[in-house]
Design a protein around this motif. Structure first.
Motif, mmCIF file in Angstrom:
data_model
loop_
_atom_site.group_PDB
_atom_site.id
_atom_site.type_symbol
_atom_site.label_atom_id
_atom_site.label_comp_id
_atom_site.label_asym_id
_atom_site.label_seq_id
_atom_site.Cartn_x
_atom_site.Cartn_y
_atom_site.Cartn_z
ATOM 1 N N LEU A 28 -5.928 -1.362 0.092
ATOM 2 C CA LEU A 28 -7.116 -2.056 0.577
ATOM 3 C C LEU A 28 -8.237 -1.122 1.014
ATOM 4 O O LEU A 28 -9.406 -1.346 0.671
ATOM 5 C CB LEU A 28 -6.719 -3.003 1.719
ATOM 6 N N PHE A 29 -7.938 -0.090 1.788
ATOM 7 C CA PHE A 29 -9.019 0.761 2.297
ATOM 8 C C PHE A 29 -9.837 1.347 1.150
ATOM 9 O O PHE A 29 -11.075 1.336 1.188
ATOM 10 C CB PHE A 29 -8.467 1.887 3.176
ATOM 11 N N THR A 30 -9.162 1.840 0.132
ATOM 12 C CA THR A 30 -9.877 2.416 -1.013
ATOM 13 C C THR A 30 -10.739 1.367 -1.695
ATOM 14 O O THR A 30 -11.875 1.649 -2.100
ATOM 15 C CB THR A 30 -8.879 3.020 -2.005
ATOM 16 N N ALA A 31 -10.222 0.146 -1.827
ATOM 17 C CA ALA A 31 -10.994 -0.920 -2.459
ATOM 18 C C ALA A 31 -12.248 -1.244 -1.659
ATOM 19 O O ALA A 31 -13.321 -1.488 -2.234
ATOM 20 C CB ALA A 31 -10.125 -2.170 -2.614
ATOM 21 N N LEU A 32 -12.141 -1.243 -0.333
ATOM 22 C CA LEU A 32 -13.313 -1.481 0.518
ATOM 23 C C LEU A 32 -14.301 -0.326 0.407
ATOM 24 O O LEU A 32 -15.519 -0.535 0.294
ATOM 25 C CB LEU A 32 -12.875 -1.654 1.974
ATOM 26 N N GLU A 33 -13.791 0.877 0.451
ATOM 27 C CA GLU A 33 -14.627 2.066 0.417
ATOM 28 C C GLU A 33 -15.390 2.180 -0.895
ATOM 29 O O GLU A 33 -16.567 2.573 -0.919
ATOM 30 C CB GLU A 33 -13.756 3.304 0.642
ATOM 31 N N GLU A 68 -14.923 1.652 8.995
ATOM 32 C CA GLU A 68 -15.677 2.698 8.307
ATOM 33 C C GLU A 68 -16.312 2.178 7.019
ATOM 34 O O GLU A 68 -17.269 2.772 6.507
ATOM 35 C CB GLU A 68 -14.758 3.889 7.993
ATOM 36 N N ALA A 69 -15.773 1.065 6.478
ATOM 37 C CA ALA A 69 -16.293 0.507 5.235
ATOM 38 C C ALA A 69 -16.789 -0.925 5.403
ATOM 39 O O ALA A 69 -17.246 -1.532 4.436
ATOM 40 C CB ALA A 69 -15.212 0.543 4.157
ATOM 41 N N GLN A 70 -16.696 -1.477 6.621
ATOM 42 C CA GLN A 70 -17.079 -2.865 6.888
ATOM 43 C C GLN A 70 -18.016 -2.912 8.100
ATOM 44 O O GLN A 70 -17.723 -2.309 9.141
ATOM 45 C CB GLN A 70 -15.836 -3.713 7.177
ATOM 46 N N LYS A 71 -19.085 -3.665 7.967
ATOM 47 C CA LYS A 71 -20.072 -3.736 9.049
ATOM 48 C C LYS A 71 -19.912 -4.983 9.901
ATOM 49 O O LYS A 71 -20.182 -4.973 11.102
ATOM 50 C CB LYS A 71 -21.483 -3.692 8.462
ATOM 51 N N ALA A 95 -15.579 -18.301 -1.858
ATOM 52 C CA ALA A 95 -15.419 -16.857 -1.991
ATOM 53 C C ALA A 95 -14.682 -16.545 -3.290
ATOM 54 O O ALA A 95 -14.233 -17.450 -4.010
ATOM 55 C CB ALA A 95 -14.658 -16.285 -0.802
ATOM 56 N N VAL A 96 -14.571 -15.274 -3.594
ATOM 57 C CA VAL A 96 -13.797 -14.824 -4.752
ATOM 58 C C VAL A 96 -12.540 -14.135 -4.216
ATOM 59 O O VAL A 96 -12.558 -12.940 -3.897
ATOM 60 C CB VAL A 96 -14.603 -13.862 -5.638
ATOM 61 N N PRO A 97 -11.425 -14.863 -4.046
ATOM 62 C CA PRO A 97 -10.213 -14.254 -3.491
ATOM 63 C C PRO A 97 -9.627 -13.226 -4.450
ATOM 64 O O PRO A 97 -9.499 -13.488 -5.653
ATOM 65 C CB PRO A 97 -9.272 -15.435 -3.283
ATOM 66 N N THR A 98 -9.280 -12.054 -3.904
ATOM 67 C CA THR A 98 -8.794 -10.948 -4.729
ATOM 68 C C THR A 98 -7.514 -10.398 -4.111
ATOM 69 O O THR A 98 -7.553 -9.535 -3.232
ATOM 70 C CB THR A 98 -9.861 -9.838 -4.825
ATOM 71 N N PRO A 99 -6.342 -10.873 -4.538
ATOM 72 C CA PRO A 99 -5.088 -10.386 -3.951
ATOM 73 C C PRO A 99 -4.833 -8.927 -4.306
ATOM 74 O O PRO A 99 -5.100 -8.499 -5.437
ATOM 75 C CB PRO A 99 -4.024 -11.289 -4.586
ATOM 76 N N MET A 100 -4.326 -8.186 -3.352
ATOM 77 C CA MET A 100 -3.879 -6.816 -3.605
ATOM 78 C C MET A 100 -2.984 -6.373 -2.465
ATOM 79 O O MET A 100 -2.985 -6.966 -1.381
ATOM 80 C CB MET A 100 -5.064 -5.850 -3.757
ATOM 81 N N ALA A 101 -2.220 -5.324 -2.696
ATOM 82 C CA ALA A 101 -1.334 -4.774 -1.670
ATOM 83 C C ALA A 101 -2.152 -4.163 -0.543
ATOM 84 O O ALA A 101 -3.260 -3.646 -0.763
ATOM 85 C CB ALA A 101 -0.410 -3.723 -2.272
ATOM 86 N N PHE A 102 -1.609 -4.226 0.656
ATOM 87 C CA PHE A 102 -2.317 -3.696 1.817
ATOM 88 C C PHE A 102 -2.611 -2.207 1.667
ATOM 89 O O PHE A 102 -3.676 -1.725 2.076
ATOM 90 C CB PHE A 102 -1.495 -3.952 3.084
ATOM 91 N N THR A 103 -1.686 -1.477 1.084
ATOM 92 C CA THR A 103 -1.855 -0.025 0.960
ATOM 93 C C THR A 103 -3.012 0.358 0.043
ATOM 94 O O THR A 103 -3.464 1.503 0.062
ATOM 95 C CB THR A 103 -0.555 0.613 0.434
ATOM 96 N N ASN A 159 -6.731 -0.062 13.469
ATOM 97 C CA ASN A 159 -5.754 0.976 13.145
ATOM 98 C C ASN A 159 -5.914 1.518 11.734
ATOM 99 O O ASN A 159 -5.612 2.689 11.463
ATOM 100 C CB ASN A 159 -4.330 0.433 13.322
ATOM 101 N N SER A 160 -6.391 0.671 10.824
ATOM 102 C CA SER A 160 -6.576 1.087 9.439
ATOM 103 C C SER A 160 -7.987 1.618 9.171
ATOM 104 O O SER A 160 -8.304 1.948 8.026
ATOM 105 C CB SER A 160 -6.280 -0.088 8.499
#
Length: 331
Positions: A200-205, A226-229, A190-198, A221-222
């Motif tokens: 994450l949703f925008t990055a997925l979207e 809505e952005a993951q199948k 995979a291509v691991p991409t570290p980032m802060a949890f806060t 809860n997060s």
């Protein structure tokens, strides 16, 4: 009282007698503490933080107020850690991987496929191994009041079901900044991409990453669904979550308040973990209802064979094998 390795256990032991008292008063007057965390208001971290606020106020006879700021309202994970170290924030909790650059032995807790089950996790976190790891915060400006949890981590993505290691190859996966997490996903292709949890949703979207890995409770809860199948129950790691405070401020507190805070935090850890266990099953059902396609039995043995030994070897090369051997022995 100097809160160092030698008297860590005596500090926590002294706290056990405090909760039996109806109130703990401070001659210095009212104290307002501020606590932050990155999880949503619907998460067990928020439930437990509010319970801590009520308990501290009640047991101190109204002398202690705990203000709780969820959802990264006062900063992302690294920002809040630095704020506690600087003394501008009093308490925060986040996943263990965000602390490993400060207390490097904590990396051991994030090794893939290290823990067999929750009993194994509890024996490690609540026993001598956990005590040793928490004293690793010495010199960082932080003191670990207790250890909460995020839970078992699973993989989600927006492109395809993940059943075997080959299925994850080429996916851009958000990880924590922990070296063990990054190396494990790199080994899987995979291509691991570290980032802060806060973030994450925008990055997925926006499609900046294809997927992520977190417990089902947090995926729900997060609203990551809505952005993951696709959700694959890889259970590739268990994430502990230290609840930390500013060490100097804790040392300056009176004995009664210090003991009350430690005891409340440790009781809170038990409550938070119990809530998470209850919600794991219900959250999975809710994610299915939300339309996620779930691979419930991926080839975990194959995933483990790709990453477990090599990531443990990397850790042992830097820190030795003693901690790994102790954790395996606690299984």
């Amino acid at each position: 009282m100097k809160l160092n390795r030698r008297n860590f256990l005596s500090a926590t032991a002294a706290a056990t007698s405090v909760m039996a008292a109806p109130t703990v008063l401070r001659a210095q007057g009212a104290l307002v503490l501020r606590m932050g965390h990155p999880h949503p208001e619907t998460d067990s971290w928020q439930d437990t933080a509010l319970w801590m606020a009520e308990t501290l106020e009640e047991k101190s006879g109204g002398e202690v107020t705990l203000q709780v700021f969820p959802n990264g309202l006062i900063g992302n994970d690294p920002t809040m850690i630095n704020s506690v170290r600087a003394g501008s924030l009093d308490i925060m909790v986040t996943g263990n991987p965000f602390f490993t650059s400060l207390a490097k032995e904590l990396n051991v807790l994030d090794l893939p496929y290290l823990f067999q089950d929750r009993d194994h996790v509890s024996r490690v976190l609540d026993g001598e191994i956990g005590d040793r790891l928490r004293t690793g915060f010495e010199g960082t400006g932080l003191f670990a009041l207790s250890v909460w949890e995020t839970g078992w981590r699973h993989v989600t993505n927006s492109r395809r079901p993940v059943t075997t290691p080959e299925d994850i190859r080429g996916l851009k996966i958000r990880t924590t900044p922990n070296p063990a997490h990054i190396e494990a996903f790199r080994l899987l292709g995979a291509v691991p991409t570290p980032m802060a949890f806060t973030e994450l949703f925008t990055a997925l979207e926006m499609g900046a990453v294809d997927g992520q890995e977190n417990p089902t409770t947090l995926i729900l809860n997060s609203r990551f669904y809505e952005a993951q199948k696709y959700l694959s129950l890889t259970q590739h790691a268990f994430t502990a979550a230290p609840l930390v405070t500013n060490a100097a401020k804790l040392e300056d507190m009176g004995d009664d308040l210090r003991a009350l805070l430690i005891e409340t935090a440790q009781e809170g850890a038990k409550r938070q973990r119990a809530i998470n266990v209850e919600r794991e099953a219900t959250s999975l059902a809710s994610l299915k209802d939300a339309g996620m396609q779930v691979v419930e039995e991926p080839d975990r043995e194959a995933f483990g064979s790709f990453v477990s030994d090599q990531v443990q070897t990397t850790f042992a090369a830097e820190f030795g094998s003693e901690l790994i051997d102790q954790i395996n022995g606690a299984a």
